[in-house]
Every structure is written in structure tokens, then in C-alpha cells.
Design a protein around this motif. Sequence first.
Motif, PDB file in Angstrom:
ATOM      1  N   ALA A   1      -1.954   1.352 -10.969  1.00  0.00           N
ATOM      2  CA  ALA A   1      -1.872   2.441 -10.342  1.00  0.00           C
ATOM      3  C   ALA A   1      -1.530   3.765 -11.215  1.00  0.00           C
ATOM      4  O   ALA A   1      -2.146   4.732 -11.192  1.00  0.00           O
TER       5      ALA A   1
ATOM      6  N   ALA B   1      -5.090   4.605  -4.666  1.00  0.00           N
ATOM      7  CA  ALA B   1      -4.492   3.531  -3.902  1.00  0.00           C
ATOM      8  C   ALA B   1      -5.551   2.693  -3.523  1.00  0.00           C
ATOM      9  O   ALA B   1      -5.443   1.153  -3.763  1.00  0.00           O
TER      10      ALA B   1
ATOM     11  N   HIS C   1       0.672  -1.030   0.112  1.00  0.00           N
ATOM     12  CA  HIS C   1       0.147   0.043   0.072  1.00  0.00           C
ATOM     13  C   HIS C   1       0.899   1.386   0.019  1.00  0.00           C
ATOM     14  O   HIS C   1       0.425   2.124  -0.625  1.00  0.00           O
TER      15      HIS C   1
ATOM     16  N   VAL D   1       2.473   1.712  -3.294  1.00  0.00           N
ATOM     17  CA  VAL D   1       1.548   2.375  -4.584  1.00  0.00           C
ATOM     18  C   VAL D   1       0.877   3.719  -4.126  1.00  0.00           C
ATOM     19  O   VAL D   1       1.021   4.438  -5.234  1.00  0.00           O
ATOM     20  N   TYR D   2       0.698   3.958  -2.945  1.00  0.00           N
ATOM     21  CA  TYR D   2       0.359   5.425  -2.455  1.00  0.00           C
ATOM     22  C   TYR D   2       1.312   6.504  -2.847  1.00  0.00           C
ATOM     23  O   TYR D   2       1.081   7.526  -3.526  1.00  0.00           O
TER      24      TYR D   2
ATOM     25  N   GLU E   1      -4.666   8.746  -2.016  1.00  0.00           N
ATOM     26  CA  GLU E   1      -5.178   7.638  -0.778  1.00  0.00           C
ATOM     27  C   GLU E   1      -6.234   6.997  -1.631  1.00  0.00           C
ATOM     28  O   GLU E   1      -6.787   5.638  -1.708  1.00  0.00           O
TER      29      GLU E   1
END
Length: 203
Positions: free
Chosen positions: A95, A67, A46, A49-50, A64
Motif C-alpha cells: 500500500a 486499496a 480492506h 489498508v484504505y 479506494e
Amino acid sequence: MQNVVAINAAARQGILAAQATSDESLLESIAEGGRTAMHILYSRHHVRVYRFILRMVRDATTAEDLASQVFLDVWRTANQFQGRSQVSTWLLSIARFKALTALRQRRHEDLDQEEMLEIPDDADTPEACLDRSSTSAILRACVAKLSPAHREIINLVYYHEKSVEEVGNIIGIPQSTVKTRMFYARRQLADLLKVAGIEGLAA
């Protein structure tokens, strides 16, 4: 009471075993509806990716939300993963698509490229070779001045440690094009750092 303890111990062992499982195996479990595997995959990837999305959209709330959408897609389409790349590469591909879609939808806000380059990047970065002092700030500022294509290459190679092949898979371009962009990105970054009084970091 002993039965409860045994059950709890077995559950903990199951969670620990799952945490040691490869990403590919987690996806197989997710495809079968494994919620624990989904939680583990989320916890592993996470933040990466964020941060990847944040560097593209430059808005924490949007990043956010996107993601979360990435991992919702993973939950829905885990059975479509064909193992042609690493799971982390697949995640960043999803993403990137979502970030680019969000940027296209944002055009009505009249946020042109020059304005985007001037927005400070508040994301924490894993520059192991820097001491997160003024040098780190200068590097981030110089990276922000690169063209979008060159900044994307630097982001994937240095911040996400992706290979030339993986970068090509994520962006959807030939490896030769990745190498060419990387060459010019490094050269441009070196020039920017030299002007800023720092040499050698992008060599």
C-alpha cells in the motif's frame, strides 16, 4: 431436499472454518486460486489498508482505487509471500509503495507540502483513549502538522499498532532510524499539543 440442506450446511461450515484461518493460511489458499480465501482476507484488511492509504494521498477516490490495486496484487502474487513479516505488514508495504507512486504522479497538480498539511483529514481514527470530541480533532490537526516522515511513523505505530521492527520493514529503514524518528515525532507532537492547550497525550 435433505441433500440440499446438507450441502448448504457443509458450505456454511466451510466458510466459517475459512474465516477462522490465519492470514498466512489464507495466502496459501489464494496462491492456489482460492476465491473464498481472497474474500475473507479482503474483508479482514480492506478498511485498514484504505485508511492507511487515505492518510497519505488525502483523497478518498484515489485511496479506494489504490486499496483495490493492493488486493489485486495480492491475488496475483500471493505465492511470493515469504513469511518474513506479518501479512498485515506485507499489505501495508504494498500500500505504501502504491501511495508514494500516486503522490509522485500527482506532482503536476502543484500541490505542495504546505497545502497538503492544510487539507483536513476526514478519515475515522481508532483513538481508543479519546472521546472523539474536540480533543480528537485537535490531535488529528496536530498530527497533520508533523513532517511527512514523522507523520508516517505516528500513523503506523499508533493507528496501525505496528512494532518498531514492522515499521522498519514497511518503510525500509533500520530499526534504529525508526526509534530516532519516533522520538522526535513524539517530541514534536507533544510541543504542538502543548501549544494547543493539551498536554500528556504524546508523552
